[in-house]
Design a protein around this motif. Sequence first.
Motif, short mmCIF file in Angstrom:
data_model
loop_
_atom_site.label_atom_id
_atom_site.label_comp_id
_atom_site.label_asym_id
_atom_site.label_seq_id
_atom_site.Cartn_x
_atom_site.Cartn_y
_atom_site.Cartn_z
N PRO A 94 35.20 -19.38 48.69
CA PRO A 94 34.84 -18.10 49.12
C PRO A 94 33.43 -18.19 49.96
CG PRO A 94 35.19 -18.17 46.79
CD PRO A 94 35.28 -19.64 47.20
N VAL A 95 33.67 -17.53 51.03
CA VAL A 95 32.36 -17.61 51.93
C VAL A 95 31.27 -16.86 51.69
CG1 VAL A 95 33.77 -18.26 54.13
CG2 VAL A 95 33.19 -15.74 53.43
N SER A 96 31.34 -16.10 50.48
CA SER A 96 30.47 -15.03 50.12
C SER A 96 30.61 -14.74 48.61
CB SER A 96 30.19 -13.71 50.75
OG SER A 96 31.39 -13.17 50.68
N LYS A 97 29.33 -14.14 47.98
CA LYS A 97 29.56 -13.72 46.65
C LYS A 97 30.54 -12.45 46.62
CE LYS A 97 25.09 -15.26 44.88
NZ LYS A 97 24.18 -14.74 43.95
N LYS A 98 30.48 -11.59 47.42
CA LYS A 98 31.42 -10.50 47.57
C LYS A 98 33.03 -11.01 47.75
CE LYS A 98 32.51 -6.43 50.52
NZ LYS A 98 32.20 -5.96 51.68
N VAL A 99 33.24 -11.97 48.16
CA VAL A 99 34.80 -12.56 48.30
C VAL A 99 34.88 -13.11 46.84
CG1 VAL A 99 36.40 -14.15 49.44
CG2 VAL A 99 34.66 -12.73 50.70
N ARG A 100 33.90 -13.96 46.46
CA ARG A 100 34.12 -14.57 45.01
C ARG A 100 34.27 -13.40 43.94
NH1 ARG A 100 30.52 -15.09 41.66
NH2 ARG A 100 28.69 -15.28 43.16
N LYS A 101 33.85 -12.30 44.12
CA LYS A 101 34.02 -11.36 43.07
C LYS A 101 35.22 -10.68 43.31
CE LYS A 101 28.98 -10.19 42.22
NZ LYS A 101 29.02 -10.45 40.88
N LYS A 102 35.78 -10.65 44.56
CA LYS A 102 37.13 -10.15 44.64
C LYS A 102 38.11 -10.92 43.80
CE LYS A 102 36.03 -7.22 48.67
NZ LYS A 102 36.38 -7.21 50.13
N VAL A 103 37.94 -12.38 44.17
CA VAL A 103 38.72 -13.15 43.67
C VAL A 103 38.83 -13.19 42.12
CG1 VAL A 103 39.30 -15.54 43.43
CG2 VAL A 103 38.75 -14.91 45.74
N GLU A 104 37.68 -13.14 41.56
CA GLU A 104 37.72 -13.01 39.94
C GLU A 104 38.24 -11.61 39.59
OE1 GLU A 104 33.35 -12.95 39.19
OE2 GLU A 104 33.26 -15.20 39.66
N LYS A 105 38.40 -10.60 40.46
CA LYS A 105 38.87 -9.38 40.07
C LYS A 105 40.46 -9.48 40.11
CE LYS A 105 39.74 -4.73 41.94
NZ LYS A 105 39.56 -3.84 43.13
N PHE A 106 40.96 -10.17 41.06
CA PHE A 106 42.46 -10.51 41.30
C PHE A 106 43.14 -11.50 40.44
CE2 PHE A 106 41.42 -7.54 44.66
CZ PHE A 106 42.47 -6.63 44.78
N GLY A 107 42.14 -12.44 40.15
CA GLY A 107 42.51 -13.83 39.31
C GLY A 107 42.57 -14.78 40.03
N SER A 108 43.03 -14.78 41.22
CA SER A 108 43.01 -16.23 42.02
C SER A 108 42.97 -15.66 43.51
CB SER A 108 44.68 -16.72 41.76
OG SER A 108 45.50 -15.68 42.33
N VAL A 109 42.91 -16.71 44.24
CA VAL A 109 42.73 -16.63 45.54
C VAL A 109 44.09 -16.03 46.19
CG1 VAL A 109 42.58 -17.87 47.92
CG2 VAL A 109 41.07 -18.59 46.17
N ARG A 110 45.28 -16.65 45.76
CA ARG A 110 46.52 -16.11 46.22
C ARG A 110 46.87 -14.57 45.93
NH1 ARG A 110 50.45 -18.86 48.14
NH2 ARG A 110 49.67 -21.15 47.07
N ALA A 111 46.47 -14.23 44.63
CA ALA A 111 46.54 -12.79 44.34
C ALA A 111 45.55 -12.07 45.17
CB ALA A 111 46.19 -12.81 42.87
N TYR A 112 44.40 -12.43 45.51
CA TYR A 112 43.34 -11.45 46.27
C TYR A 112 44.15 -11.26 47.57
CZ TYR A 112 39.47 -10.80 49.64
OH TYR A 112 38.93 -10.29 50.57
N LEU A 113 44.48 -12.49 48.25
CA LEU A 113 44.94 -12.46 49.62
C LEU A 113 46.36 -11.69 49.74
CD1 LEU A 113 44.51 -16.05 51.02
CD2 LEU A 113 43.45 -13.98 51.43
N ASP A 114 47.12 -11.75 48.73
CA ASP A 114 48.55 -11.11 48.64
C ASP A 114 47.88 -9.33 48.53
OD1 ASP A 114 50.19 -13.21 48.69
OD2 ASP A 114 50.48 -13.11 46.26
N ALA A 115 46.91 -9.07 47.80
CA ALA A 115 46.55 -7.77 47.68
C ALA A 115 46.10 -7.25 48.95
CB ALA A 115 45.61 -7.54 46.58
N ALA A 116 45.21 -8.16 49.79
CA ALA A 116 44.89 -7.88 51.10
C ALA A 116 45.99 -7.40 51.92
CB ALA A 116 43.90 -8.89 51.64
#
Length: 180
Positions: A94-116
């Motif tokens: 993650p490039v920032s804490k904000k992005v890292r927190k979003k990944v934590e919320k969605f459970g994985s990088v893939r889930a976060y990007l799918d939600a985006a």
Amino acid sequence: KMSGTFGFDKLNSWIKKNLQEFEQRRQQVLKNMASLAQKVAVENAPHDTGTLRRSIQIEYGKGWAVVGTNIEYAPAHEFGATIKPFKAKYLAIPVSKKVRKKVEKFGSVRAYLDAAKMDGYSVFVKDGVIYIQKGKGKPKPQFKLRKQVTIKPKRFFEKAKTEVAKEFPGHVIKTIIRGK
């Protein structure tokens, strides 16, 4: 029965009394030194989210004390490590804490990007970075792609051990011998 002997009753009772006091003082030294070790380890541990620092605890028993953590990534920070992807081709950092927190919320990088994507963002990679972009808006970097990441040793427990070793002799004299 022996004649012309003397008993050691007074000496034995004095030893028993002083051994109990010694044990109490020894336990106090252990508690004080463990508290110092915990403080130094916490001060020197990495603290991106604070989870590792909060996890550093003390356990006591009769005649012993241990300072440690049950966080699985603590040894990597204490001793250093090289992290490589297990199933993927790259690690997504993650490039920032904000992005890292979003990944934590969605459970994985893939889930976060799918939600985006479901929110109307397009996802693309350019120069080793994953971006998201909504319509003609400005692309937002989300992750740096890396083949591996090297974590340098922080030695926070080693620093704690060194500090306790420096303080221990004086503390033993003060607590056990002088009773303060």
